[in-house]
Design a protein around this motif. Structure first.
Motif, short mmCIF file in Angstrom:
data_model
loop_
_atom_site.label_atom_id
_atom_site.label_comp_id
_atom_site.label_asym_id
_atom_site.label_seq_id
_atom_site.Cartn_x
_atom_site.Cartn_y
_atom_site.Cartn_z
N UNK A 109 0.84 -1.19 0.00
CA UNK A 109 0.00 0.00 0.00
C UNK A 109 0.88 1.25 0.00
N UNK A 110 0.25 2.42 -0.20
CA UNK A 110 1.00 3.67 -0.18
C UNK A 110 1.62 3.92 1.20
N UNK A 111 0.94 3.49 2.26
CA UNK A 111 1.49 3.63 3.62
C UNK A 111 2.75 2.77 3.77
N UNK A 112 2.73 1.55 3.23
CA UNK A 112 3.91 0.68 3.27
C UNK A 112 5.08 1.34 2.53
N UNK A 159 5.47 0.39 -6.53
CA UNK A 159 5.27 -0.79 -5.68
C UNK A 159 3.82 -0.96 -5.26
N UNK A 160 2.96 -0.03 -5.64
CA UNK A 160 1.55 -0.09 -5.23
C UNK A 160 0.92 -1.39 -5.72
N UNK A 161 0.29 -2.14 -4.79
CA UNK A 161 -0.43 -3.39 -5.07
C UNK A 161 0.49 -4.49 -5.62
N UNK A 162 1.81 -4.36 -5.45
CA UNK A 162 2.72 -5.40 -5.90
C UNK A 162 2.87 -6.47 -4.82
N UNK A 164 5.59 -9.88 -3.88
CA UNK A 164 6.83 -10.56 -4.23
C UNK A 164 7.54 -11.00 -2.98
N UNK A 165 8.87 -11.17 -3.09
CA UNK A 165 9.65 -11.61 -1.94
C UNK A 165 10.26 -10.43 -1.19
N UNK A 166 10.86 -9.46 -1.94
CA UNK A 166 11.48 -8.31 -1.29
C UNK A 166 11.09 -7.03 -2.02
N UNK A 167 11.06 -5.94 -1.27
CA UNK A 167 10.79 -4.61 -1.83
C UNK A 167 11.91 -3.69 -1.36
N UNK A 168 12.39 -2.85 -2.29
CA UNK A 168 13.52 -1.95 -2.00
C UNK A 168 13.17 -0.54 -2.46
N UNK A 169 13.58 0.44 -1.65
CA UNK A 169 13.52 1.85 -2.06
C UNK A 169 14.92 2.42 -1.97
N UNK A 170 15.36 3.10 -3.05
CA UNK A 170 16.64 3.78 -3.07
C UNK A 170 16.37 5.28 -3.19
N UNK A 171 16.95 6.09 -2.29
CA UNK A 171 16.67 7.53 -2.26
C UNK A 171 17.97 8.32 -2.25
N UNK A 172 17.87 9.59 -2.62
CA UNK A 172 18.93 10.55 -2.38
C UNK A 172 18.33 11.65 -1.52
N UNK A 173 18.93 11.87 -0.35
CA UNK A 173 18.37 12.80 0.64
C UNK A 173 19.33 13.98 0.83
N UNK A 174 18.75 15.16 1.10
CA UNK A 174 19.52 16.38 1.33
C UNK A 174 19.31 16.83 2.77
N UNK A 175 20.42 17.15 3.45
CA UNK A 175 20.38 17.51 4.86
C UNK A 175 21.02 18.88 5.06
N UNK A 176 20.51 19.60 6.06
CA UNK A 176 21.00 20.94 6.39
C UNK A 176 21.41 20.97 7.86
N UNK A 177 22.67 21.33 8.18
CA UNK A 177 23.10 21.39 9.59
C UNK A 177 22.34 22.47 10.35
N UNK A 178 22.03 22.20 11.58
CA UNK A 178 21.26 23.13 12.40
C UNK A 178 22.00 24.45 12.59
N UNK A 179 23.34 24.41 12.68
CA UNK A 179 24.11 25.61 12.96
C UNK A 179 23.93 26.67 11.87
N UNK A 180 23.71 26.23 10.63
CA UNK A 180 23.53 27.18 9.53
C UNK A 180 22.26 28.00 9.75
N UNK A 181 21.20 27.32 10.12
CA UNK A 181 19.93 28.00 10.32
C UNK A 181 19.99 28.90 11.55
N UNK A 182 20.61 28.42 12.61
CA UNK A 182 20.68 29.21 13.83
C UNK A 182 21.45 30.52 13.61
N UNK A 183 22.53 30.47 12.83
CA UNK A 183 23.30 31.70 12.58
C UNK A 183 22.50 32.68 11.74
#
Length: 716
Positions: A109-112, A159-162, A164-183
């Motif tokens: 499902x979309x929640x999965x 993957x909706x309504x699929x 099988x044996x295994x399901x995989x998601x591969x992502x590229x994520x972007x992160x921002x250090x807290x110190x940048x925002x605080x300054x």
């Protein structure tokens, strides 16, 4: 870009681009999707309070912001809120992936999928935190893109309504250090400004220069400022990565300063005039005036230009899987550095026309007031203002498991985003799976999985929710751990299905066909429970040939003969098995109550065998004799049956050897007709007669052909 005088529109927006060399303040108005740059003020830092795009002297930066605010307030009234951008140098990108076992579960499902994506982002976050170059202990996840979904190891669109044996998601994520925002927040507070919205510098430039429709192309956008060169890469309809090199326009300014002994501000002015003046005149720190041709100066600073181009090209390739993109767009004040685009094209192996400077003329639906100079340096400030209007990032505070969490709203925030920010581990979203069993079934190894853990229960403000439900400032989220799955359990019936005895009648006698089951060598029933490492063997075939063998009835072998030393099965003479009134093959599966009769054996003649083989050994001719139709046939072959010469009427039995040798086909003669008719001379026939073919005289040994009319006429 052509400047246009426009009426000031509604929806005024104040934005700041806080760069290494200067701060740009902009007043932007918007109406019906069109933007107008109403005012723009640029003030350089009094000292080097920004290094590589990061605020190092909050007091000094706040003073410059206050000065810009004062100037713009004189023209446009009180300004209380401002949109800003976090420097691209601060962004960290990391790829992550997560694979889960889905065998035996219900359809995806979309929640999965959302929970799987969150687990992949957390894996990327853990990789970032464990990297040796990272010292910050807290990061905001400011966005992620799914690179691939996989089902059983193969890429799949959704993957909706699929299942099988295994399901995989591969992502590229972007992160921002807290110190940048605080300054940033601290500098704005000193200038008595409230952060209305936050965007990211690379995202801002991408949004105005590379619309979503163009992001299917593999394009690099490089924003060259004073201290840093920010890079964003698009491909496959998304922004796939961000990066930065801590080298930009200041590198060129310092080269000029060192060579001519110039104060840094003087060298900066000299650098900027290279693009418009044939010669430059400067005074060094000793007060001596120097004059040099621009071409000579460019030659002197060329090593620094080559270094800048090399660093940018290397980072582009690193972010783009070690290959060059299809094109490169260059913006920012540093983009005007002489020879830079040419050097970039050389190092990226691209034609010169695939590396270009993009100015304000590249911004559609944007107009600027007269008096504002159009330069590539303004693309990013305008982009920040537009991005802050289109997709602003706001602060939000929520409570997760009684702990206050602060989030950036790069998009509509969900429960999943809050769980990610609260560092809720992926394993906490599900109960533990139960232990599985390994069983040997008819010699093959099979695994019986334990029960999957049940999802955790998520409560949003006391009500059940999912990870994709939207949240608002002040919401409370609670996570109740899911139940652990039970260990694997199964009976033999679960493994092999429901095999009930069947009753059949064969040639008038009733027979009961029972399944045969053994567990570890001991006969057992279908409802026997199995344990880990059990060895199970079973058989319960309802195929006709297996049933006949089980009850001791000898099966009829196929009718096999050998023709010219090759095996031939004569299906038409193989005995048939009749179920009901229909013949069936030996692999027919019997059902409870079926009645089976065995057919009788018959044998073909040599001629029938030859006809069934469709061999071209038979010659025929259709004629008439004395007005009656006659068909003459001739076997154009020599036939041996088990070594003996035979004719076509000889009977053939299973296992016989037939040798068919083709011979020369001779035409039929008039005399041959008497082999195929029963002819007697008339009692009153004369001793004289005449043979005719088609009314013409013919002899006994003359040839005749299909369609001929033959007759005998007796004399009177």
């Amino acid at each position: 870009m052509t400047k246009k005088r426009c009426v000031i529109l509604s929806n005024k927006l104040f934005a700041l681009d806080i760069g290494t060399r200067s701060v740009v303040g902009i007043i932007l108005t918007e109406q019906d999707g069109r933007y107008h740059v109403a005012d723009l003020v640029t003030i350089e830092h009094k000292e080097r309070s920004m290094i590589d795009g990061q605020i190092h002297n909050i007091v000094s930066v706040a003073a410059v912001i206050s000065e810009i605010k004062y100037i713009l307030e004189e023209r446009h009234g009180t300004l209380k809120k401002v949109s800003v951008a976090a420097a691209g140098r601060a962004l960290k990108t990391m790829e992550g992936s997560m694979t889960i076992d889905i065998a035996g579960t219900s359809l995806f499902t979309s929640e999965d999928i959302n929970r799987l994506e969150l687990a992949a982002v957390q894996q990327a976050q853990q990789k970032l935190l464990s990297s040796a170059s990272t010292t910050d202990d807290y990061y905001y996840c400011v966005g992620y893109s799914v690179l691939h979904y996989k089902l059983d190891g193969d890429e799949i669109g959704s993957l909706i309504d699929q299942a099988g044996r295994t399901a995989t998601a591969e992502v590229i994520a972007t992160f921002l250090p807290r110190v940048v925002v605080e300054s940033l927040l601290s500098a704005l507070m000193r200038a008595e400004l409230e952060m209305e919205a936050l965007t990211l510098e690379p995202i801002a430039a991408i949004n105005v220069l590379i619309p979503p429709s163009m992001r299917r192309l593999n394009v690099a956008l490089v924003d060259i400022g004073a201290g840093t060169s920010d890079i964003a890469i698009t491909n496959n309809n998304t922004v796939v990565s961000y990066g930065m090199v801590p080298i930009a326009g200041d590198e060129i300014t310092e080269a000029l300063s060192n060579h001519y002994l110039l104060d840094f501000p003087v060298a900066e002015l000299a650098k900027r005039s290279l693009a418009t003046e044939e010669t430059i005149t400067v005074s060094d720190i000793l007060g001596f005036e120097q004059q040099a041709a621009s071409s000579e100066v460019i030659t002197i600073i060329k090593p620094s230009i080559e270094k800048l181009a090399s660093c940018i090209a290397e980072e582009i390739k690193r972010l783009n899987n070690s290959k060059s993109p299809q094109a490169v767009m260059v913006v920012g004040g540093g983009s005007l550095t002489p020879l830079l685009t040419k050097e970039l094209s050389i190092r990226l192996d691209l034609p010169e026309n695939r590396v270009g400077i993009r100015g304000l003329d590249a911004l559609s639906d944007v107009t600027i007031s007269e008096g504002i100079v159009s330069t590539p340096a303004l693309v990013t400030p305008i982009g920040i203002a537009i991005a802050a209007r289109r997709a602003p990032i706001h602060y939000m505070s929520v409570i997760v498991n009684e702990k206050t969490i602060r989030l950036f709203e790069l998009k509509e925030m969900t429960v999943g985003d809050a769980l990610l920010a609260a560092n809720i581990k992926a394993r906490q979203l599900y109960g533990k799976p139960g232990l599985g069993m390994s069983i040997t079934l008819n010699g093959g190894l099979m695994t019986v999985p334990g029960e999957h853990g049940r999802p955790s229960i998520i409560l949003l403000n006391g009500k059940p929710a999912s990870t994709i439900d939207f949240i608002s400032n002040g919401d409370e989220i609670a996570l109740e751990r899911g139940l652990d799955g039970r260990d694997a359990s199964a009976t033999i019936r679960d493994l092999i299905g429901d095999y009930s005895p069947i009753e059949v009648t064969i040639n008038g006698r009733e027979h009961t066909i029972l399944p045969s089951i053994e567990c570890n060598g001991i006969p057992v029933g279908l409802d026997t429970a199995v344990n880990d490492r059990d060895e199970i063997y079973y058989s319960h075939s309802t195929k006709l040939n297996d049933v006949l063998s089980e009850i001791g009835i000898e099966n009829f072998d196929p009718f096999e003969v050998y023709v010219n030393n090759k095996s031939v099965i004569l299906e038409n003479w193989t005995p048939q098995y009749i179920v009901g009134n229909m013949p069936v093959p030996l692999d027919h599966r019997l059902k409870d109550g079926d009645e089976v009769r065995l057919g009788t054996q018959t044998y073909p003649s040599v001629g029938e065998v030859i006809s069934s083989l469709e061999k071209s050994t038979l010659t025929t001719a259709s004629i008439t004799f004395n007005g009656e139709p006659v068909t003459m046939t001739n076997i154009g072959a020599s036939i041996l049956l088990n070594g003996q010469r035979v004719d076509t009427s000889t009977i053939v039995r299973p296992g016989d050897q037939l040798i068919i040798q083709e011979t020369v086909q001779w035409p039929f003669l008039f005399s041959d007709v008497f082999l195929f008719i029963d002819y007697s001379l008339p009692k009153t026939a004369s001793t004289s007669y005449q043979l005719l073919r088609n009314g013409e005289p013919i002899g006994f040994n003359d040839p005749v052909y299909s369609g001929d009319a033959l007759e005998i006429r007796f004399g009177t």
